[in-house]
Each structure stands twice: as structure tokens, then as C-alpha cells.
Design a protein around this motif. Structure first.
Motif, PDB file in Angstrom:
ATOM      1  N   PHE A  20     193.841 -48.118  60.149  1.00  0.00           N
ATOM      2  CA  PHE A  20     194.784 -49.133  60.610  1.00  0.00           C
ATOM      3  C   PHE A  20     194.461 -49.550  62.041  1.00  0.00           C
ATOM      4  CE2 PHE A  20     198.785 -50.414  62.611  1.00  0.00           C
ATOM      5  CZ  PHE A  20     199.218 -51.403  61.732  1.00  0.00           C
ATOM      6  N   LEU A  21     194.135 -48.578  62.869  1.00  0.00           N
ATOM      7  CA  LEU A  21     193.863 -48.868  64.282  1.00  0.00           C
ATOM      8  C   LEU A  21     192.485 -49.480  64.518  1.00  0.00           C
ATOM      9  CD1 LEU A  21     195.374 -45.644  65.904  1.00  0.00           C
ATOM     10  CD2 LEU A  21     196.376 -47.960  65.871  1.00  0.00           C
ATOM     11  N   LEU A  22     191.488 -49.055  63.728  1.00  0.00           N
ATOM     12  CA  LEU A  22     190.106 -49.428  64.030  1.00  0.00           C
ATOM     13  C   LEU A  22     189.447 -50.380  63.040  1.00  0.00           C
ATOM     14  CD1 LEU A  22     188.892 -45.872  65.109  1.00  0.00           C
ATOM     15  CD2 LEU A  22     189.642 -47.759  66.591  1.00  0.00           C
ATOM     16  N   ALA A  23     190.014 -50.527  61.846  1.00  0.00           N
ATOM     17  CA  ALA A  23     189.340 -51.363  60.834  1.00  0.00           C
ATOM     18  C   ALA A  23     190.344 -52.096  59.943  1.00  0.00           C
ATOM     19  CB  ALA A  23     188.417 -50.485  59.993  1.00  0.00           C
ATOM     20  N   ARG A  24     191.454 -52.488  60.512  1.00  0.00           N
ATOM     21  CA  ARG A  24     192.525 -53.114  59.728  1.00  0.00           C
ATOM     22  C   ARG A  24     192.044 -54.317  58.931  1.00  0.00           C
ATOM     23  NH1 ARG A  24     197.159 -54.862  63.425  1.00  0.00           N
ATOM     24  NH2 ARG A  24     196.689 -52.763  64.073  1.00  0.00           N
ATOM     25  N   ASP A  25     191.152 -55.097  59.516  1.00  0.00           N
ATOM     26  CA  ASP A  25     190.667 -56.313  58.845  1.00  0.00           C
ATOM     27  C   ASP A  25     189.826 -56.006  57.603  1.00  0.00           C
ATOM     28  OD1 ASP A  25     188.839 -55.304  60.902  1.00  0.00           O
ATOM     29  OD2 ASP A  25     187.545 -56.965  60.315  1.00  0.00           O
ATOM     30  N   LEU A  26     189.338 -54.783  57.465  1.00  0.00           N
ATOM     31  CA  LEU A  26     188.513 -54.406  56.318  1.00  0.00           C
ATOM     32  C   LEU A  26     189.328 -53.773  55.187  1.00  0.00           C
ATOM     33  CD1 LEU A  26     185.494 -52.829  58.243  1.00  0.00           C
ATOM     34  CD2 LEU A  26     185.618 -55.104  57.199  1.00  0.00           C
ATOM     35  N   LEU A  27     190.585 -53.502  55.427  1.00  0.00           N
ATOM     36  CA  LEU A  27     191.419 -52.829  54.435  1.00  0.00           C
ATOM     37  C   LEU A  27     191.861 -53.790  53.348  1.00  0.00           C
ATOM     38  CD1 LEU A  27     193.619 -50.703  56.861  1.00  0.00           C
ATOM     39  CD2 LEU A  27     191.576 -49.996  55.620  1.00  0.00           C
ATOM     40  N   LEU A  28     192.012 -53.275  52.156  1.00  0.00           N
ATOM     41  CA  LEU A  28     192.385 -54.089  51.000  1.00  0.00           C
ATOM     42  C   LEU A  28     193.678 -54.847  51.248  1.00  0.00           C
ATOM     43  CD1 LEU A  28     191.810 -54.959  48.097  1.00  0.00           C
ATOM     44  CD2 LEU A  28     192.983 -52.894  47.334  1.00  0.00           C
ATOM     45  N   TRP A  29     194.705 -54.143  51.744  1.00  0.00           N
ATOM     46  CA  TRP A  29     195.993 -54.793  52.006  1.00  0.00           C
ATOM     47  C   TRP A  29     196.269 -54.914  53.497  1.00  0.00           C
ATOM     48  CZ3 TRP A  29     196.386 -50.764  48.087  1.00  0.00           C
ATOM     49  CH2 TRP A  29     196.344 -51.275  46.793  1.00  0.00           C
ATOM     50  N   GLN A  30     195.238 -54.798  54.314  1.00  0.00           N
ATOM     51  CA  GLN A  30     195.307 -54.894  55.769  1.00  0.00           C
ATOM     52  C   GLN A  30     196.465 -54.080  56.331  1.00  0.00           C
ATOM     53  OE1 GLN A  30     194.653 -59.053  56.669  1.00  0.00           O
ATOM     54  NE2 GLN A  30     192.560 -58.858  55.982  1.00  0.00           N
ATOM     55  N   GLN A  31     197.428 -54.675  57.026  1.00  0.00           N
ATOM     56  CA  GLN A  31     198.469 -53.866  57.650  1.00  0.00           C
ATOM     57  C   GLN A  31     199.399 -53.189  56.643  1.00  0.00           C
ATOM     58  OE1 GLN A  31     197.749 -56.996  58.421  1.00  0.00           O
ATOM     59  NE2 GLN A  31     199.545 -58.245  58.802  1.00  0.00           N
ATOM     60  N   LEU A  32     199.451 -53.682  55.413  1.00  0.00           N
ATOM     61  CA  LEU A  32     200.277 -53.027  54.398  1.00  0.00           C
ATOM     62  C   LEU A  32     199.670 -51.720  53.901  1.00  0.00           C
ATOM     63  CD1 LEU A  32     201.658 -55.942  52.203  1.00  0.00           C
ATOM     64  CD2 LEU A  32     202.889 -54.512  53.830  1.00  0.00           C
ATOM     65  N   ASN A  33     198.380 -51.501  54.165  1.00  0.00           N
ATOM     66  CA  ASN A  33     197.741 -50.252  53.742  1.00  0.00           C
ATOM     67  C   ASN A  33     198.494 -49.034  54.259  1.00  0.00           C
ATOM     68  OD1 ASN A  33     195.409 -51.517  52.477  1.00  0.00           O
ATOM     69  ND2 ASN A  33     194.389 -49.578  52.893  1.00  0.00           N
ATOM     70  N   ILE A  34     198.971 -49.110  55.505  1.00  0.00           N
ATOM     71  CA  ILE A  34     199.665 -47.974  56.104  1.00  0.00           C
ATOM     72  C   ILE A  34     200.975 -47.691  55.359  1.00  0.00           C
ATOM     73  CG2 ILE A  34     200.952 -49.185  57.919  1.00  0.00           C
ATOM     74  CD1 ILE A  34     198.950 -46.011  58.542  1.00  0.00           C
ATOM     75  N   VAL A  35     201.592 -48.727  54.815  1.00  0.00           N
ATOM     76  CA  VAL A  35     202.815 -48.557  54.030  1.00  0.00           C
ATOM     77  C   VAL A  35     202.497 -47.807  52.737  1.00  0.00           C
ATOM     78  CG1 VAL A  35     204.653 -49.761  52.772  1.00  0.00           C
ATOM     79  CG2 VAL A  35     203.898 -50.604  55.012  1.00  0.00           C
TER      80      VAL A  35
END
Length: 124
Positions: A85-100
Motif C-alpha cells: 500500500f505504501l510503496l506500490a499502490r498503483d500496481l495493486l489489483l484494487w489499489q487503495q482498496l487492497n488494504i481493505v
């Protein structure tokens, strides 16, 4: 219910380890590793992380020291996802929702390992 959750949790680890990382079916995982740990060794480190996730799936299925396993899983899921979330948020499937979703998975793990009644000794 406990058996279904155990197999479901193991399936999450197996799918992420084998399919996404070892078989490289989701290249985004290697890109995340490269972003966090550096590109030089991203490919072999991604495979090693995948192998560790496959081992985790086996540990879940074995039920060996189950509470230790669940505690470690919670720490790994939350730790990995906070870093991502802190270092690669733009690469995550659901971006900021990944942490949820990571938080929800951690809560499921907590429920499975510490709140759901253990299987009777005769069922083990």
C-alpha cells in the motif's frame, strides 16, 4: 464450517504462490517485488515468496500448531499489504482498496484461528 475455511485459506495461499508467483501467471506480482525489493533479484525473489506461500498452504492444511500458523498468517498478510500500500499502490489489483481486503482476510484468519471452536480431538 471449520474444514471449509481451512481449505479456503489454503487455496488463497496456494493460488497466490503457485499461480501468481511461481508460474508467473500474474506478472504484476513480480513488478511489486521489484518496486519494494529492487529489480535486480525480483524474479528469483518472487519465486521464493511463491514457494513460501505454497509451504504456508501446506501448513494450513496440516493443522500443525494452528494458532501459531494463524498468527503468522495475520502478520504476513497485514505486513505485506501495508508495504504494498505504501510503496506500490498503483500496481495493486484494487489499489487503495487492497488494504481493505487484506484487513478482511486478516479478520477471517483471526475468526478461524481464535474464535471458531476447535475441531474435536476425534476429528483430527
Amino acid at each position: 464450517m471449520r474444514t471449509g475455511l481451512r481449505f479456503g485459506i489454503a487455496a488463497v495461499w496456494l493460488a497466490n504462490g503457485l499461480l501468481c508467483k511461481v508460474l508467473h501467471l500474474v506478472p504484476r506480482h513480480e513488478a511489486i517485488v521489484a518496486r519494494i525489493l529492487g529489480p535486480r533479484f525480483a524474479a528469483p525473489l518472487t519465486v521464493l515468496i511463491g514457494v513460501a506461500e505454497i509451504v504456508m498452504a501446506g501448513w494450513v492444511l496440516s493443522r500443525y500448531r494452528e494458532r501459531l500458523s494463524v498468527g503468522l498468517q495475520i502478520a504476513l498478510v497485514l505486513g505485506m499489504n501495508v508495504l504494498e500500500f505504501l510503496l506500490a499502490r498503483d500496481l495493486l489489483l484494487w489499489q487503495q482498496l487492497n488494504i481493505v481486503f487484506a484487513g478482511l482476510f486478516a479478520l477471517l484468519l483471526y475468526y478461524y484461528g481464535f474464535r471458531l471452536p476447535a475441531a474435536p480431538a476425534s476429528a483430527r
